[in-house]
Enzyme design. Sequence first.
Site, short mmCIF file in Angstrom:
data_model
loop_
_atom_site.label_atom_id
_atom_site.label_comp_id
_atom_site.label_asym_id
_atom_site.label_seq_id
_atom_site.Cartn_x
_atom_site.Cartn_y
_atom_site.Cartn_z
N ASP A 44 4.68 4.13 -0.70
CA ASP A 44 6.14 3.86 -2.15
C ASP A 44 6.36 2.48 -2.25
O ASP A 44 6.22 1.43 -3.09
CB ASP A 44 7.01 5.03 -1.72
N GLU A 116 0.91 6.92 -4.36
CA GLU A 116 1.52 6.42 -3.07
C GLU A 116 0.66 6.24 -1.82
O GLU A 116 0.35 5.62 -0.41
CB GLU A 116 2.34 6.48 -3.55
#
Length: 225
Positions: A44, A116
């Site tokens: 992320d 992610e």
Amino acid sequence: MPESINRLLTKLGYQFQDQQLLSLALSHRSVGGNNNERLEFLGDSIVNFVIAEALFERFPDAKEGDLSQMRAQLVKGKTLAEIAREFSIGEHLRLGQGELKSGGFRRESILADVVEALIGAIYKDAGMVVCRERVLAWYHSRLEGISAKQSHKDSKTSLQELLQAQKKRLPIYELINTRGDDHQQQFEVQCNIDGLQGFLGEGSSRRNAEQAAAANALAFLQEKK
């Protein structure tokens, strides 16, 4: 290595040196303690940085607010889930029984998280240079298509506002066709506007198909201006 995983790696454009990192990235928390949450946390941060840097370089005159808005559009869960579907990542997820039964391999939040996690895994496997190259490759068409001046409203909202401004009735969306297996369905939707032909759109969910149909209608109406 299973042929299905080889196909996935070909789509990702990356071959893992440490196969355990790949397995971990594909493991949802529902399988137990050995899952992808930590890699997701890392990925992320990386995707936010790489996309922010790419926008900073691509739009040297854009203001901070515009850059933030574009980044938010590109790194939001919906966009990450779209990337996951393009690579058919859902087919390779390791899920607990509850998530399997409830169709977790189709859930937008789970698909976004695994993208992610894969970014985090590539970083741990090969470092930042290679990881950055992969993120930019996965986002290439989206980075090419985004504009600092474009509206970031979705197509259905933009179409509705345009028709309201022209004092016309709102569009009606009609499901025309559904095809494919349950876990890989494709939906075809027609957007009907008074006085015009229907505009077709396809997507991996009815909502996505409606957005695609609205985008086609919007493009047609804007060309007529």
